[in-house]
Design an enzyme around this catalytic site. Structure first.
Site, mmCIF file in Angstrom:
data_model
loop_
_atom_site.group_PDB
_atom_site.id
_atom_site.type_symbol
_atom_site.label_atom_id
_atom_site.label_comp_id
_atom_site.label_asym_id
_atom_site.label_seq_id
_atom_site.Cartn_x
_atom_site.Cartn_y
_atom_site.Cartn_z
ATOM 1 N N TYR A 62 -1.218 -5.700 -2.965
ATOM 2 C CA TYR A 62 -1.964 -6.941 -2.769
ATOM 3 C C TYR A 62 -3.178 -7.075 -3.693
ATOM 4 O O TYR A 62 -3.884 -8.083 -3.643
ATOM 5 C CB TYR A 62 -2.406 -7.073 -1.294
ATOM 6 C CG TYR A 62 -3.173 -5.883 -0.753
ATOM 7 C CD1 TYR A 62 -4.551 -5.790 -0.912
ATOM 8 C CD2 TYR A 62 -2.521 -4.860 -0.068
ATOM 9 C CE1 TYR A 62 -5.262 -4.708 -0.414
ATOM 10 C CE2 TYR A 62 -3.222 -3.773 0.435
ATOM 11 C CZ TYR A 62 -4.587 -3.704 0.262
ATOM 12 O OH TYR A 62 -5.280 -2.628 0.762
ATOM 13 N N ARG A 100 -13.900 -1.952 -2.102
ATOM 14 C CA ARG A 100 -13.460 -0.572 -1.877
ATOM 15 C C ARG A 100 -12.427 -0.240 -2.938
ATOM 16 O O ARG A 100 -11.447 -0.959 -3.126
ATOM 17 C CB ARG A 100 -12.891 -0.390 -0.470
ATOM 18 C CG ARG A 100 -11.749 -1.321 -0.107
ATOM 19 C CD ARG A 100 -11.109 -0.936 1.225
ATOM 20 N NE ARG A 100 -10.191 -1.965 1.685
ATOM 21 C CZ ARG A 100 -8.936 -2.121 1.282
ATOM 22 N NH1 ARG A 100 -8.433 -1.299 0.381
ATOM 23 N NH2 ARG A 100 -8.184 -3.086 1.748
ATOM 24 N N HIS A 111 -7.181 0.866 2.182
ATOM 25 C CA HIS A 111 -7.907 0.546 3.412
ATOM 26 C C HIS A 111 -8.129 1.805 4.241
ATOM 27 O O HIS A 111 -9.234 2.095 4.679
ATOM 28 C CB HIS A 111 -7.123 -0.490 4.218
ATOM 29 C CG HIS A 111 -7.766 -0.844 5.525
ATOM 30 N ND1 HIS A 111 -8.935 -1.570 5.620
ATOM 31 C CD2 HIS A 111 -7.406 -0.554 6.800
ATOM 32 C CE1 HIS A 111 -9.263 -1.716 6.885
ATOM 33 N NE2 HIS A 111 -8.358 -1.105 7.620
#
Length: 360
Positions: free
Chosen positions: A273, A259, A263
């Site tokens: 991250y 993706r 999120h």
């Protein structure tokens, strides 16, 4: 034991047909799709990329509620859906609204769902599906039940569900695939491995080399595919559906994908991250880019055609959000009425209280 584990892991090699340069690398597996089918699949992916971009903008404007970006996962989502039939039943996760839309859910209702409006969950007659599941992995057990119901009724259809890599760490994941396997239910379980369950890398979630190997414990078929390759996803789904309706039981399909956005739009910051190098590596595998190159090589797609799809998508999205804006606002009394057929005493009192407030 180590030898046994290694032998299991070696059985699952990633299935690919179209590489990142738009070249066929597995001629024997190329699906028998017409030129019109190829163009329609591309149209849907382009449209959905535009929908994702506009949904992010609408969310930032405060005109949408909960939203989970989909860019990068179009092949995993839409090529799998393209292999299904209208009578098949969808049980999506919260990132899988595009499949519902292409299954028949009106776009304005998808926007109302994002806003938490009850009408967003009132699917039109003939749209076989449940509302996107927010609870991680819960749709897996539901899918096993829906699929078993289809089998008991003798229907030639399948129940299809999606979760992310993080969903495989939930108990419902194992319960769902085990139950479906035990009863030979016609189900297809997708794991869209986009590398991060919110912020946790997949290698920190499980010691398993692949996620698809978890199918072995349930005794069901499993295949890992290049989730950025529309052809590979389509073929794996088509084969799984044929096996299911022929009484050969469920299949677990791991689509290795990515993706590009956060999120969800609820405050996630992927730069905390994910590295730029990793993002750049996966951008080279973009499903739209590779499929565009393939179609252009066959003189089936052009910049003019793509711009036409983009303009159509923007126009339809504009009309759909306007319709959602004009739809009657949800009231507290609507919520109370929709949750209970017969109201308990305390809610009867609250109902009267809110009726009075709303009348003013």
């Amino acid at each position: 034991m180590k030898h046994v584990l290694e032998s299991v892991e070696s059985q699952f090699e990633m299935f690919q047909i179209l590489d990142e340069n738009g070249k066929i690398v597995n001629k024997d597996a190329v699906p028998d799709l017409s030129d019109d089918d190829l163009k329609e699949l591309m149209r849907r992916m382009v449209y959905t990329r535009v929908l994702d971009q506009r949904s992010i903008a609408l969310n930032r404007q405060g005109r949408l509620g909960f939203y989970a970006p989909t860019a990068g996962q179009e092949a995993s989502q839409l090529a799998s859906h393209y292999a299904l039939e209208k009578e098949d039943f969808l049980l999506p996760a919260y990132r899988d609204v595009p499949q519902l839309i292409w299954h028949g859910l009106p776009l304005y209702q998808a926007f109302l769902f994002s806003r938490g409006h009850f009408h967003g969950n009132q699917f039109p007659e003939g749209v076989n599906g449940f509302s996107p599941q927010i609870i991680i992995g819960a749709q897996y057990t539901q899918t096993a039940g829906v699929a078993l119901g289809m089998k008991k009724r003798g229907k030639k259809s399948v129940a299809v569900t999606y979760t992310g890599d993080g969903g495989t760490s939930q108990g419902d994941f194992y319960e769902g695939i085990n139950f479906a396997g035990a009863y030979g239910a016609p189900a297809i379980f997708f794991v869209q491995n986009n590398q991060f369950a919110i912020s946790v890398p997949v290698e920190q979630q499980t010691a398993a080399k692949t996620l698809v190997q978890k199918s072995i414990a349930a005794g069901i078929e499993g295949i890992q595919v290049d989730g950025m390759d529309p052809f590979a996803v389509y073929v794996a789904t088509k084969d799984a559906r044929e096996r299911a309706i022929n009484g050969e039981g469920p299949t677990l399909i791991e689509t290795v994908t990515y993706r590009y956005g956060p999120h969800t739009m609820a405050g996630d910051d992927p730069t905390r991250y994910r590295t730029d190098d990793l993002d750049n590596e996966w951008e080279k595998k973009d499903p739209l880019v590779r499929f565009r190159k393939y179609l252009e090589g066959k003189d089936l797609w052009s910049e003019e055609e793509e711009n036409k799809v983009i303009d159509e998508a923007k126009d339809e999205i504009k009309k759909a959000i306007k319709k959602a804006d004009e739809y009657p606002k949800q009231k507290v009394t609507d919520l109370i009425e929709n949750m209970h057929e017969e109201l308990p005493r305390n809610l009867k009192e609250q109902m009267e209280e809110y009726k009075e407030k709303e009348s003013n």
